[in-house]
Write a protein that holds these residues in place. Sequence first.
Motif, PDB file in Angstrom:
ATOM      1  N   GLY A  96       0.850  -1.181   0.000  1.00 21.24           N
ATOM      2  CA  GLY A  96       0.000   0.000   0.000  1.00 21.24           C
ATOM      3  C   GLY A  96       0.887   1.232   0.000  1.00 21.24           C
ATOM      4  N   ALA A  97       0.369   2.347  -0.522  1.00 19.81           N
ATOM      5  CA  ALA A  97       1.184   3.557  -0.673  1.00 19.81           C
ATOM      6  C   ALA A  97       0.724   4.653   0.272  1.00 19.81           C
ATOM      7  N   GLY A  98       1.699   5.426   0.750  1.00 21.53           N
ATOM      8  CA  GLY A  98       1.372   6.562   1.596  1.00 21.53           C
ATOM      9  C   GLY A  98       2.207   7.774   1.238  1.00 21.53           C
ATOM     10  N   ILE A  99       1.630   8.956   1.448  1.00 19.19           N
ATOM     11  CA  ILE A  99       2.353  10.217   1.258  1.00 19.19           C
ATOM     12  C   ILE A  99       2.584  10.824   2.631  1.00 19.19           C
ATOM     13  N   ALA A 100       3.827  11.256   2.874  1.00 15.05           N
ATOM     14  CA  ALA A 100       4.185  11.900   4.146  1.00 15.05           C
ATOM     15  C   ALA A 100       4.069  13.410   3.989  1.00 15.05           C
ATOM     16  N   VAL A 101       3.519  14.065   5.008  1.00 15.06           N
ATOM     17  CA  VAL A 101       3.343  15.521   5.020  1.00 15.06           C
ATOM     18  C   VAL A 101       4.125  16.085   6.199  1.00 15.06           C
ATOM     19  N   LEU A 102       5.011  17.058   5.917  1.00 13.02           N
ATOM     20  CA  LEU A 102       5.817  17.676   6.977  1.00 13.02           C
ATOM     21  C   LEU A 102       4.922  18.486   7.914  1.00 13.02           C
ATOM     22  N   PRO A 103       5.392  18.821   9.125  1.00 12.68           N
ATOM     23  CA  PRO A 103       4.527  19.464  10.107  1.00 12.68           C
ATOM     24  C   PRO A 103       3.730  20.656   9.569  1.00 12.68           C
ATOM     25  N   GLU A 104       4.383  21.512   8.800  1.00 15.18           N
ATOM     26  CA  GLU A 104       3.595  22.615   8.207  1.00 15.18           C
ATOM     27  C   GLU A 104       3.628  22.496   6.695  1.00 15.18           C
ATOM     28  N   GLY A 105       3.668  21.211   6.268  1.00 14.95           N
ATOM     29  CA  GLY A 105       3.879  20.954   4.834  1.00 14.95           C
ATOM     30  C   GLY A 105       2.687  21.375   3.986  1.00 14.95           C
ATOM     31  N   LYS A 106       2.975  21.560   2.717  1.00 15.57           N
ATOM     32  CA  LYS A 106       1.913  21.888   1.756  1.00 15.57           C
ATOM     33  C   LYS A 106       1.169  20.592   1.401  1.00 15.57           C
ATOM     34  N   LEU A 107      -0.096  20.753   1.018  1.00 17.54           N
ATOM     35  CA  LEU A 107      -0.929  19.564   0.776  1.00 17.54           C
ATOM     36  C   LEU A 107      -1.169  19.316  -0.713  1.00 17.54           C
ATOM     37  N   GLY A 108      -0.435  20.020  -1.584  1.00 16.52           N
ATOM     38  CA  GLY A 108      -0.676  19.902  -3.033  1.00 16.52           C
ATOM     39  C   GLY A 108      -0.510  18.488  -3.561  1.00 16.52           C
ATOM     40  N   ALA A 109       0.641  17.896  -3.288  1.00 17.22           N
ATOM     41  CA  ALA A 109       0.902  16.531  -3.824  1.00 17.22           C
ATOM     42  C   ALA A 109      -0.104  15.540  -3.232  1.00 17.22           C
ATOM     43  N   LEU A 110      -0.441  15.752  -1.964  1.00 14.47           N
ATOM     44  CA  LEU A 110      -1.428  14.852  -1.336  1.00 14.47           C
ATOM     45  C   LEU A 110      -2.771  15.009  -2.022  1.00 14.47           C
ATOM     46  N   SER A 111      -3.174  16.254  -2.230  1.00 13.59           N
ATOM     47  CA  SER A 111      -4.485  16.514  -2.826  1.00 13.59           C
ATOM     48  C   SER A 111      -4.588  15.887  -4.218  1.00 13.59           C
ATOM     49  N   ASN A 154      -2.958  21.053  10.255  1.00 13.19           N
ATOM     50  CA  ASN A 154      -2.775  20.318   8.982  1.00 13.19           C
ATOM     51  C   ASN A 154      -3.423  18.936   9.056  1.00 13.19           C
ATOM     52  N   VAL A 155      -3.332  18.297  10.241  1.00 11.23           N
ATOM     53  CA  VAL A 155      -3.974  16.985  10.404  1.00 11.23           C
ATOM     54  C   VAL A 155      -5.486  17.134  10.208  1.00 11.23           C
ATOM     55  N   ALA A 156      -6.043  18.185  10.807  1.00 13.33           N
ATOM     56  CA  ALA A 156      -7.495  18.411  10.699  1.00 13.33           C
ATOM     57  C   ALA A 156      -7.892  18.702   9.246  1.00 13.33           C
ATOM     58  N   ARG A 157      -7.027  19.461   8.538  1.00 15.56           N
ATOM     59  CA  ARG A 157      -7.320  19.771   7.118  1.00 15.56           C
ATOM     60  C   ARG A 157      -7.347  18.479   6.293  1.00 15.56           C
ATOM     61  N   VAL A 158      -6.403  17.587   6.588  1.00 15.78           N
ATOM     62  CA  VAL A 158      -6.339  16.329   5.823  1.00 15.78           C
ATOM     63  C   VAL A 158      -7.537  15.448   6.168  1.00 15.78           C
ATOM     64  N   ARG A 159      -7.933  15.442   7.456  1.00 11.48           N
ATOM     65  CA  ARG A 159      -9.114  14.649   7.823  1.00 11.48           C
ATOM     66  C   ARG A 159     -10.350  15.190   7.069  1.00 11.48           C
ATOM     67  N   ALA A 160     -10.461  16.496   6.983  1.00 12.97           N
ATOM     68  CA  ALA A 160     -11.608  17.082   6.257  1.00 12.97           C
ATOM     69  C   ALA A 160     -11.543  16.718   4.779  1.00 12.97           C
ATOM     70  N   MET A 161     -10.344  16.749   4.186  1.00 14.80           N
ATOM     71  CA  MET A 161     -10.173  16.399   2.769  1.00 14.80           C
ATOM     72  C   MET A 161     -10.580  14.937   2.528  1.00 14.80           C
ATOM     73  N   ILE A 162     -10.183  14.062   3.424  1.00 14.69           N
ATOM     74  CA  ILE A 162     -10.513  12.634   3.293  1.00 14.69           C
ATOM     75  C   ILE A 162     -12.022  12.435   3.364  1.00 14.69           C
ATOM     76  N   GLN A 163     -12.662  13.143   4.280  1.00 18.77           N
ATOM     77  CA  GLN A 163     -14.123  12.995   4.426  1.00 18.77           C
ATOM     78  C   GLN A 163     -14.853  13.582   3.214  1.00 18.77           C
ATOM     79  N   GLU A 164     -14.408  14.780   2.761  1.00 17.87           N
ATOM     80  CA  GLU A 164     -15.049  15.410   1.601  1.00 17.87           C
ATOM     81  C   GLU A 164     -14.976  14.516   0.361  1.00 17.87           C
ATOM     82  N   ARG A 165     -13.871  13.830   0.209  1.00 23.93           N
ATOM     83  CA  ARG A 165     -13.669  13.034  -1.017  1.00 23.93           C
ATOM     84  C   ARG A 165     -14.008  11.556  -0.810  1.00 23.93           C
ATOM     85  N   ASP A 166     -14.550  11.270   0.386  1.00 25.39           N
ATOM     86  CA  ASP A 166     -14.961   9.886   0.659  1.00 25.39           C
ATOM     87  C   ASP A 166     -13.802   8.894   0.466  1.00 25.39           C
ATOM     88  N   SER A 167     -12.624   9.361   0.875  1.00 24.85           N
ATOM     89  CA  SER A 167     -11.437   8.489   0.781  1.00 24.85           C
ATOM     90  C   SER A 167     -11.424   7.536   1.974  1.00 24.85           C
TER      91      SER A 167
END
Length: 226
Positions: free
Chosen positions: A110-125, A155-168
């Motif tokens: 399985g694949a994962g993307i790592a995000v730095l503490p104040e990292g940008k979310l572009g590649a993840l998105s 940033n963790v909260a932003r990613v959780r919201a992104m996952i929920q919005e996109r039903d990931s």
Amino acid sequence: MHRLQLFPSILTADWSRIGEEIRAVTPYVDGFHLDVMDGHYVENLTFGPTLVEAVRRSCDLPLHVHLMITDPAKYAKDFADAGADRISFHPEVVPDAAAVITTIRDAGAGAGIAVLPEGKLGALSQNLAEIDVVLMMTVRPGFGGQGFLTEALPNVARVRAMIQERDSSADIEVDGGVKLPTLDAAVQAGGNIMVSGSGIYDGIDARAAARTLRQRLDQLDAAAAG
Ligand code: DX5
Ligand code: ZN
């Protein structure tokens, strides 16, 4: 399978008896987090596929390999063949994150993307639909035993919201400085897999430390279930 999962990082474990260290905590954990560092992406060197094989021989639980290296595509298959169930990498060091994800998945992990503490979310998105886990760093990469960076929590909260919005269905693995005092904040921000290195392995009773973290996660699970 627990909703809230605990994955010890073996970075600060006693590698002279890694099998014992692994077996001591297996009743309380859901897998292990293995930090691979190449001395280039971070100023530290750890281990390669050979140690992953040793951990694989020591337990049947899932192994998440965290590649802090400059060429993750080059070594992905070696780590998958050594027993990695998931492989996360840092997208800022590669020209094409999607190609690395394909390489990891073609190798059977399985694949994962790592995000730095104040990292940008572009590649993840751009790649969220293709990954199984988002590795949210709450320390600067490179060393165990650092303090939890609370500035990473938005940033963790932003990613959780992104996952929920996109039903990931991607997990959020929170990595760095996670111990009993910081566990609740990491869960409340949206993490569901907790990585703890020096919170479990740092010359302390690893079994007791893992049990204590598991007990708190069970309480948080029960509270969430209402
Ligand atoms: C740091 C690693 C983390 C770290 C966790 O670069 O990615 O996994 O080892 O260890 P603690 O829990 O001690 O911060
Ligand atoms: Zn890590």
